[in-house]
Design a protein around this motif. Structure first.
Motif, PDB file in Angstrom:
ATOM      1  N   ASP A  21      46.707  31.206  38.797  1.00 16.66           N
ATOM      2  CA  ASP A  21      46.656  29.674  39.476  1.00 16.66           C
ATOM      3  C   ASP A  21      46.717  28.655  38.288  1.00 16.66           C
ATOM      4  O   ASP A  21      45.865  28.867  37.272  1.00 16.66           O
ATOM      5  CB  ASP A  21      45.512  29.634  40.073  1.00 16.66           C
ATOM      6  CG  ASP A  21      45.460  28.191  41.024  1.00 16.66           C
ATOM      7  OD1 ASP A  21      46.334  27.281  40.796  1.00 16.66           O
ATOM      8  OD2 ASP A  21      44.479  28.019  41.794  1.00 16.66           O
ATOM      9  N   CYS A  62      43.851  24.874  38.234  1.00 16.59           N
ATOM     10  CA  CYS A  62      42.836  25.405  39.285  1.00 16.59           C
ATOM     11  C   CYS A  62      41.693  24.291  39.513  1.00 16.59           C
ATOM     12  O   CYS A  62      41.142  24.529  40.615  1.00 16.59           O
ATOM     13  CB  CYS A  62      42.443  26.689  38.630  1.00 16.59           C
ATOM     14  SG  CYS A  62      41.471  26.752  37.034  1.00 16.59           S
ATOM     15  N   ALA A 111      38.875  26.113  42.853  1.00 17.43           N
ATOM     16  CA  ALA A 111      39.527  26.884  41.653  1.00 17.43           C
ATOM     17  C   ALA A 111      39.724  28.097  42.193  1.00 17.43           C
ATOM     18  O   ALA A 111      40.720  28.664  41.471  1.00 17.43           O
ATOM     19  CB  ALA A 111      38.374  26.768  40.567  1.00 17.43           C
ATOM     20  N   LEU A 131      43.166  31.879  35.448  1.00 11.09           N
ATOM     21  CA  LEU A 131      42.984  30.597  35.842  1.00 11.09           C
ATOM     22  C   LEU A 131      43.248  29.672  34.851  1.00 11.09           C
ATOM     23  O   LEU A 131      42.795  29.962  33.742  1.00 11.09           O
ATOM     24  CB  LEU A 131      41.823  30.357  36.398  1.00 11.09           C
ATOM     25  CG  LEU A 131      41.109  30.982  37.720  1.00 11.09           C
ATOM     26  CD1 LEU A 131      39.916  30.600  38.503  1.00 11.09           C
ATOM     27  CD2 LEU A 131      42.186  30.859  38.950  1.00 11.09           C
TER      28      LEU A 131
END
Ligand SMILES: C[S@@+](CC[C@H](N)C(=O)[O-])C[C@H]1O[C@@H](n2cnc3c(N)ncnc32)[C@H](O)[C@@H]1O
Length: 279
Positions: A28, A31, A37, A66
């Motif tokens: 991601d 995030c 998140a 992340l």
């Protein structure tokens, strides 16, 4: 983005070229911290688990990465990642990748699914053309502001094109062949700029303009105030993606974040809190 992520995961899980090594890397970008998140990656992990449960096959090992800018509060994020690691199936390892997504952040050919929600409308920097030529994005005088708007918007559009093209180039390096990406960003339905752009941050700029005229803030500061964000039209986005050429578009949706929302919820308090959070 949930249904789109679920469809992408099923696609990837059914693709033997991708699944043969028995590993899936999900990332991601942008995030943030707080409950959002982990929202996208959790959906992806769950969808992976459900897919393999359905076919009674062992799921692949999953790696969740992340990313956000280094100033993001990763302390909070790290703690919530532990909970994700503790889910028994699939085996899930997690990691934080700090840095701008306008640079290399992953090894090449390493990620299967990239998600990014509400982030790539943030530019790498304010428009160079405006800064170098000392053209302020806003003016205390509303008439001047309106007159200058097309020049300002064009400069922002050029910066967005440069940034988003780079974003696509970099992500195509990160992704394994046949990997997928799901991105959401602030944008516009149409190419009509003047009216839409002016109302997005208009209130804040108006207030800052008044503060500058009253000497509360420095006029030079007001003149050099550029919000580093740009919302492209769907057409603009499609052209950039097609011209860059690394990705083919499976689906593009336009979603009005206030549609279906009870107008009673759109209180001045909510709007100002939203703007404050963004700033
Ligand atoms: C509006 S928040 C979205 C957060 C979360 N993805 C969500 O949907 O709620 C935008 C996030 O993008 C991050 N961001 C902005 N520019 C970035 C960049 N160049 N590289 C990485 N993250 C960036 C910001 O720090 C922020 O956390």
């Amino acid at each position: 983005m949930k249904p789109l992520i679920e469809v992408a995961i099923v696609d990837l899980c059914c693709n033997n070229n991708i699944m043969l090594p028995g590993k899936m890397v999900i990332a991601d970008l942008g995030c943030s911290s707080g409950p959002n998140a982990l929202a996208l990656v959790s959906i992806a992990v769950k969808a992976t688990r459900n897919h393999f449960l359905k076919f009674q096959k062992p799921p692949p090992e999953v790696c969740v990465l992340l990313n956000d800018l280094p100033d993001n509060d990763f302390n909070v994020v790290v703690k919530s990642l532990v909970a994700l690691q503790q889910t028994n199936e699939p085996v899930c390892v997690t990691g934080i990748v700090p840095g701008s997504f306008y640079g290399r952040i992953f090894p090449s050919d390493s990620v299967h699914l990239i998600c990014s929600s509400s982030s790539p409308h943030w530019l790498s920097k304010a428009s160079e053309d405006l800064r170098i030529n000392h053209i302020s994005a806003y003016d205390m005088d509303e008439h001047v502001r309106r007159e200058r708007l097309p020049v300002v918007v064009e400069a922002y559009a050029r910066q967005f094109k440069k940034d988003f093209t780079l974003f696509l180039e970099l992500r195509s390096k990160d992704l394994v062949p046949e990997g997928q990406m799901i991105v959401s960003l602030a944008g516009r339905h149409s190419d009509e700029l003047a009216t839409e752009i002016s109302h997005v941050w208009g209130t804040v700029v108006q207030i800052l303009g008044i503060m500058a005229s009253e000497g509360v803030i420095d006029k030079a500061k007001f003149d050099s105030f550029y919000i580093p964000a740009y919302g492209p039209s769907t057409k603009e986005l499609r052209v950039i993606i097609e011209e860059e050429g690394s990705f083919s578009i499976i689906e593009m949706r336009v979603h009005d974040p206030t549609s279906g929302m009870d107008n009673a919820h759109l209180t001045p308090n909510r709007i100002s809190n939203g703007l404050r959070a963004a700033f």
